[in-house]
Every structure is written in structure tokens, then in C-alpha cells.
Motif scaffolding. Structure first.
Motif, short mmCIF file in Angstrom:
data_model
loop_
_atom_site.label_atom_id
_atom_site.label_comp_id
_atom_site.label_asym_id
_atom_site.label_seq_id
_atom_site.Cartn_x
_atom_site.Cartn_y
_atom_site.Cartn_z
N THR A 117 -1.01 5.25 11.51
CA THR A 117 -2.04 5.48 10.58
C THR A 117 -2.16 7.18 10.29
O THR A 117 -1.91 7.89 11.31
N ASP A 118 -2.74 7.57 9.29
CA ASP A 118 -3.17 8.99 9.18
C ASP A 118 -4.18 9.13 8.24
O ASP A 118 -4.54 8.32 7.38
N LEU A 119 -4.92 10.29 8.45
CA LEU A 119 -6.18 10.54 7.90
C LEU A 119 -6.01 11.75 6.88
O LEU A 119 -5.55 12.75 7.64
N GLU A 122 -10.86 16.00 2.87
CA GLU A 122 -10.80 17.02 1.91
C GLU A 122 -11.29 18.09 2.76
O GLU A 122 -12.06 18.71 3.71
N GLY A 123 -10.61 19.23 1.89
CA GLY A 123 -10.86 20.80 2.61
C GLY A 123 -9.91 20.87 4.10
O GLY A 123 -9.47 22.23 3.77
N ARG A 124 -9.58 20.01 4.53
CA ARG A 124 -8.31 20.29 5.71
C ARG A 124 -7.05 19.85 5.22
O ARG A 124 -6.12 20.38 5.71
N ASP A 125 -6.96 18.84 4.43
CA ASP A 125 -5.71 18.26 4.00
C ASP A 125 -5.34 18.08 2.67
O ASP A 125 -4.03 17.98 2.15
N PHE A 126 -6.47 18.28 1.94
CA PHE A 126 -6.25 18.52 0.42
C PHE A 126 -7.33 19.09 -0.07
O PHE A 126 -8.64 19.22 0.55
N ARG A 127 -7.40 19.67 -1.29
CA ARG A 127 -8.63 20.29 -2.33
C ARG A 127 -8.55 19.47 -3.35
O ARG A 127 -7.43 19.39 -4.16
N THR A 128 -9.57 19.11 -3.86
CA THR A 128 -9.72 18.61 -5.12
C THR A 128 -9.30 19.43 -6.26
O THR A 128 -9.22 18.89 -7.55
N GLY A 241 4.67 25.61 -1.41
CA GLY A 241 3.83 25.41 -2.42
C GLY A 241 2.40 25.46 -2.04
O GLY A 241 1.34 26.15 -2.70
N LEU A 242 1.88 25.32 -0.78
CA LEU A 242 0.68 25.45 -0.41
C LEU A 242 0.36 26.91 -0.36
O LEU A 242 -0.91 27.47 -0.49
N ALA A 243 1.27 27.74 0.18
CA ALA A 243 1.11 29.24 0.22
C ALA A 243 0.94 29.72 -1.22
O ALA A 243 0.10 30.67 -1.52
N ALA A 263 6.01 19.52 -4.53
CA ALA A 263 6.37 19.15 -3.17
C ALA A 263 5.29 19.19 -2.28
O ALA A 263 5.19 18.18 -1.32
N HIS A 264 4.49 20.15 -2.59
CA HIS A 264 3.18 20.18 -1.83
C HIS A 264 2.15 18.92 -2.17
O HIS A 264 1.64 18.33 -1.28
N ARG A 265 2.01 18.81 -3.42
CA ARG A 265 0.94 17.93 -3.96
C ARG A 265 1.30 16.37 -3.82
O ARG A 265 0.55 15.56 -3.12
N VAL A 288 9.16 14.82 10.03
CA VAL A 288 8.69 16.48 10.15
C VAL A 288 7.61 16.56 9.40
O VAL A 288 7.50 16.88 8.29
N SER A 289 6.29 16.16 10.08
CA SER A 289 5.06 16.44 9.57
C SER A 289 4.31 17.88 9.70
O SER A 289 3.51 18.34 9.03
N ASP A 290 4.75 18.19 10.87
CA ASP A 290 3.79 19.40 11.45
C ASP A 290 4.72 20.94 11.42
O ASP A 290 4.38 21.72 11.73
N GLY A 291 6.09 20.68 11.05
CA GLY A 291 6.91 21.73 11.30
C GLY A 291 8.06 21.40 12.02
O GLY A 291 8.05 20.68 13.05
N GLY A 350 4.74 22.10 7.46
CA GLY A 350 4.87 20.70 7.66
C GLY A 350 4.86 19.86 6.36
O GLY A 350 4.77 20.53 5.20
N GLU A 351 4.61 18.67 6.16
CA GLU A 351 4.30 17.76 5.23
C GLU A 351 5.33 17.57 4.18
O GLU A 351 5.12 16.99 3.08
N ASP A 352 6.71 17.84 4.26
CA ASP A 352 7.74 17.62 3.78
C ASP A 352 8.25 16.26 4.08
O ASP A 352 8.48 15.35 3.39
N GLY A 399 4.15 26.05 13.62
CA GLY A 399 3.84 24.69 12.98
C GLY A 399 2.41 24.45 13.12
O GLY A 399 1.48 25.30 13.38
N TRP A 400 2.01 23.17 12.53
CA TRP A 400 0.64 22.93 12.23
C TRP A 400 0.19 22.34 13.45
O TRP A 400 0.87 21.36 14.11
N ASP A 401 -1.11 22.58 13.81
CA ASP A 401 -2.18 22.17 14.96
C ASP A 401 -3.51 21.60 14.13
O ASP A 401 -3.99 22.67 13.70
N VAL A 402 -3.81 20.33 14.06
CA VAL A 402 -5.08 20.04 13.35
C VAL A 402 -6.20 20.74 14.11
O VAL A 402 -7.15 21.06 13.35
N TYR A 403 -6.31 21.36 15.19
CA TYR A 403 -7.59 21.81 15.89
C TYR A 403 -7.29 23.36 16.06
O TYR A 403 -8.18 23.92 16.63
#
Ligand SMILES: Nc1ncnc2c1ncn2[C@@H]1O[C@H](COP(=O)(O)OP(=O)(O)O)[C@@H](O)[C@H]1O
Ligand SMILES: Cc1ncc(C[n+]2csc(CCOP(=O)(O)OP(=O)(O)O)c2C)c(N)n1
Ligand SMILES: [Mg+2]
Length: 404
Positions: A117-119, A122-128, A241-243, A263-265, A288-291, A350-352, A399-403
Motif C-alpha cells: 500500500t502507498d498513501l 496533498e501538499g506532500r506527495d502532489f499539488r492540485t 520535473g519536480l524541480a 514523468a513527474h506527474r 526505486v521510489s526514494d532514490g 525518487g518516484e520514477d 534521497g527522499w525521506d518522508v519525515y
């Protein structure tokens, strides 16, 4: 890597017309099939809330494209299911019992079930304002199916959970449903159930189930010194893409590198490569989700090995992202070295959801399964410290660390 080596690599690489990432997995947007017409509104007239208000019968909700808080749960669900096209699951992939009962019933041909599972928040993982509902839906499916694939399994069904503030336009959820539905059809699976709730932030979570088809799972801990390190898919493109989005919003990203924005979206990981790697005898694998550095270290730690990446492979990817790095540096009027920035995306982006795997040398000699390419090798652990290096020396960090 020295500047002169990178310059010569640039000269070689500039002759290549396309991205170093195989285009099959680098491109994203798929035309969503036509959405089936939503079913007629249900004739329910008494809302859950009105049960607690004796003699007060609520009016039937208006069929508008307004906020979910005005429409109510049943109507929102009807519209979400219509947008998903759940009745249009590809042949052979429909659940035994799909959405609508207390729980779904999903066949488990192998008698074991892969579950992940993955959560997305908004604001942390995507922006509308950066991504549409369709993009978020596609990404949620992709990141979950990459995890299923990284075990060597094929997907058998998804559960989709959404928490939405009452003011969320139902059109956003319908867009989300279309994105999820299209991604499901791409990879031959379907949404079998889920849940809706209200929340203060928009939340989208998918739980994916998978089947190993009789094979052993490919875990993170099976790599041995002498194995070949291989990658299917891309690294660094989503981060680029995020940058671009962070530096100049969708307008800059679309102007400089629409393919990196896509690729980012809505990344398109090589989901079919997971079972192919398992069949070929991969000894360890993850997505490879975090780098590359962080996730590579997860394989290194679980397997008790050292991973070494070839600099020529890394340089190709850095060169591929140099234009985007230049645009970001210019827009932010910073004096960062664009090569260093591009390299940080390749090493830590991450996220590719590329699949990083180890294969025994004899498998590599026969030929790695498509679309894996050799990117380095698995070596004995050094001084008890599992790590990832480039050309044996520079340690890949970041790499990415959620916290963090
Ligand atoms: N809240 C949680 N409860 C139980 N297990 C969790 C939780 N969060 C993460 N895990 C487990 O920890 C491992 C690593 O999680 P994560 O970094 O999210 O993996 P991935 O990058 O593959 O999605 C996974 O096996 C996952 O199931
Ligand atoms: C608005 C926004 N900011 C930052 C990011 C970058 N980002 C968010 S999560 C993530 C990495 C993956 O997230 P995680 O929840 O750790 O996924 P998992 O490893 O569990 O698959 C990245 C790079 C983003 N996608 N959107
Ligand atoms: Mg996770």
C-alpha cells in the motif's frame, strides 16, 4: 568523475536523439478511454445524517458538478465508480466480487498473496495546481504496481481509498477515477473496492494485490558478490520535473521539458519487467521510489553486500537532464553547478519507480530480460558497511525521506 570525462561523455551523448531512458517507459500520457455515462442517480432520499433528525427528510442531492460535501457519499461513489469504469475490467482480470458488497473477493491462483500500500497526501506527495486528478490517479496506481512488480508478481486487484475535504469538486474525484481506471487497463488489473471519507487534506491511497504465479518472491536480501546490477526504467526524471515545477510552475516545466513534467506527474514504471526478472532468476529487486542511493542501500543492507554503479551509465543520465538543470539554475538565479544538480537528481531522485535488480553473472551473459540494462556490479561488503558507490569510490548519498 572529472569535468573532462563528463565533457567527452557529453560529446558522445549529444549525438543521440532521444532520452537514455527507454522511451516505452519514459513517456506517460495515455489517452483515457471514453468514460461510461454515469448511472442514473439513486432514488435515496433519506441521508445518513437525517436519521438523527426526527421527521426531517433531506432533499435529494442536486446532480451538479459541485463539492463532494453537497453531493453526499452515495452520489460521489456512484460517480467515482463510473469514472473508474470498473465494469470494464480487462478480460480475465475482473474480481470474483467487485465494488458494492462488504468486501471484494479476489482469486489467489498461487495460494499466496502479495500485498502493498502507498498513501499520497496533498501538499506532500502532489499539488492540485501542479497535477490533475488524472495524474494523481495514474501515479498512485504506478507506484503500487511497481511494488508488486518488484516482488516478481503480477497485479490481481487494487483497493482505492480517498479522503477529501467537503469542498473538493466531485469533478476532481472523477478525474482521479479516470486516471486510475486508465492505468489499471494499461496493466491489466482493476479496482476491486475501497473507501471514501472526509478529511482536512486530500488523501489518496491504493492497496495493491499480486500473484507470484508459483515463483519464489524476489526479495531485497538475495544479492551476492559477483552478481550484475541492472536497472529497468529511469532515474532522476521525476525529480527533474519536480524541480522545474518548483522553480517555475507548470508553464516553465512544460516549456523546458514536457517529457520530464509528464514523468513527474504520471510515471510509467516497467511493471512487466518485474515478473520477467523473477523468471530470469533475479536474486534481489526493489523499485526505486526514494532514490538510487537510498534504495540501493536497502538492497545492500538486506543482502550484506556493496553495490557499485558504473560512472558511464550515470553520466549518460546526468547529460540527459542537463537542459532541465540549466533551466532551473537560471530561473532561480542561483550559481549552482548544473551538472551537480542533474547528478543529484540521478542519484537521489525518487518516484520514477525503475526496478533495480541483481542477476547472477550467467544470466547477464545469456542476456538480461528486457528492458533491464547493466548499470554496475555487486561486490563484497566493505568493512561491514553496506553502501552504494560510483566507480568504486564516491558514495551515493541523498534521497527522499518522508519525515526529513
Ligand atoms: N505503517 C506501516 N505499518 C506496517 N508496515 C509498514 C508501514 N509502513 C511501511 N511499512 C513496511 O515497511 C517496508 C518499507 O516501506 P516503504 O519504504 O514504504 O516501502 P516502498 O518504498 O517499497 O513503498 C514495507 O515492507 C512496508 O510494508
Ligand atoms: C508536492 C510534492 N513535493 C514533493 C514531492 C516529492 N516526493 C514526494 S514522496 C517522494 C518519494 C516517495 O514517497 P514514499 O511515500 O516514501 O513512497 P514509497 O517509498 O513508500 O513508495 C518524493 C520524491 C512530490 N511528489 N510532490
Ligand atoms: Mg511505501
Amino acid at each position: 568523475m572529472t569535468p573532462s570525462r563528463s565533457a567527452s561523455a557529453a560529446a558522445t551523448w549529444s549525438a543521440r536523439p532521444t532520452s537514455v531512458c527507454t522511451s516505452t517507459y519514459a513517456s506517460t500520457t495515455t489517452a483515457a478511454p471514453p468514460t461510461p455515462a454515469p448511472p442514473a442517480p439513486s432514488p435515496a432520499v433519506v441521508t445518513e445524517r437525517s436519521r438523527y433528525l426526527p421527521r426531517v427528510v433531506s432533499r435529494r442531492p442536486e446532480r451538479d458538478s459541485g463539492a463532494v460535501g453537497r453531493l453526499g457519499e452515495a452520489e460521489v461513489l456512484t460517480r467515482l465508480l463510473a469514472a473508474l469504469g470498473v465494469t470494464g475490467a480487462p478480460a480475465g482480470t475482473a474480481p470474483l466480487v467487485g465494488p458494492g458488497d462488504d468486501a471484494a473477493l479476489v482469486a489467489a491462483p498461487d495460494a499466496r498473496v502479495v500485498a502493498t500500500t502507498d498513501l499520497l497526501v496533498e501538499g506532500r506527495d502532489f499539488r492540485t495546481d501542479w497535477s490533475s486528478g488524472d495524474d494523481v490517479g495514474a501515479k498512485a496506481v504506478a507506484q503500487n504496481l511497481a511494488d508488486v512488480a518488484a516482488m516478481g508478481a503480477v497485479p490481481t486487484g487494487l483497493l482505492l481509498t480517498v479522503g477529501a475535504p467537503p469542498e473538493t469538486p466531485v469533478a476532481w474525484l472523477e478525474d482521479l477515477g479516470r486516471g486510475v481506471g486508465a492505468a489499471c487497463r494499461r496493466w491489466g488489473t482493476s479496482v476491486v473496492g475501497g473507501d471514501l471519507s472526509g478529511s482536512s487534506e486530500l488523501l489518496v491511497s491504493i492497496t495493491a494485490l499480486g500473484d507470484l504465479q508459483g515463483r519464489a518472491p524476489v526479495l531485497r536480501g538475495g544479492a551476492s558478490p559477483g552478481d550484475v546490477l541492472a536497472l529497468a526504467g529511469c532515474v532522476g526524471r521525476s525529480a527533474a520535473g519536480l524541480a522545474l515545477l518548483s522553480a517555475g510552475g507548470p508553464a516553465l516545466a512544460a516549456e523546458v521539458a514536457p517529457e520530464l513534467l509528464a514523468a513527474h506527474r504520471s510515471p510509467v514504471p516497467p511493471v512487466e519487467a518485474g515478473p520477467a526478472a523473477a523468471r530470469a532468476g533475479a536474486t534481489a529487486m526493489l523499485d526505486v521510489s526514494d532514490g538510487l542511493g537510498v534504495d540501493g542501500r536497502r538492497i545492500a543492507a538486506a543482502s550484506g553486500v556493496h553495490l557499485d554503479v558504473d560512472s558511464w551509465w550515470e553520466d549518460q543520465h546526468v547529460l540527459d537532464l542537463l537542459g532541465a538543470a540549466r533551466a532551473v539554475v537560471r530561473r532561480l538565479a542561483r550559481d549552482d553547478d548544473e551538472q551537480v544538480l542533474a547528478r543529484s537528481w540521478v542519484r537521489g531522485g525518487g518516484e520514477d519507480h525503475a526496478l533495480l535488480a541483481a542477476f547472477p553473472p550467467e544470466v547477464a551473459e545469456r542476456g538480461l530480460p528486457e528492458p533491464f540494462v547493466r548499470i554496475g556490479e555487486v561486490l563484497p561488503v566493505r568493512e561491514g558497511w553496506p553502501a552504494v558507490t560510483v566507480n568504486g569510490d564516491v558514495e551515493v548519498v541523498g534521497g527522499w525521506d518522508v519525515y526529513a
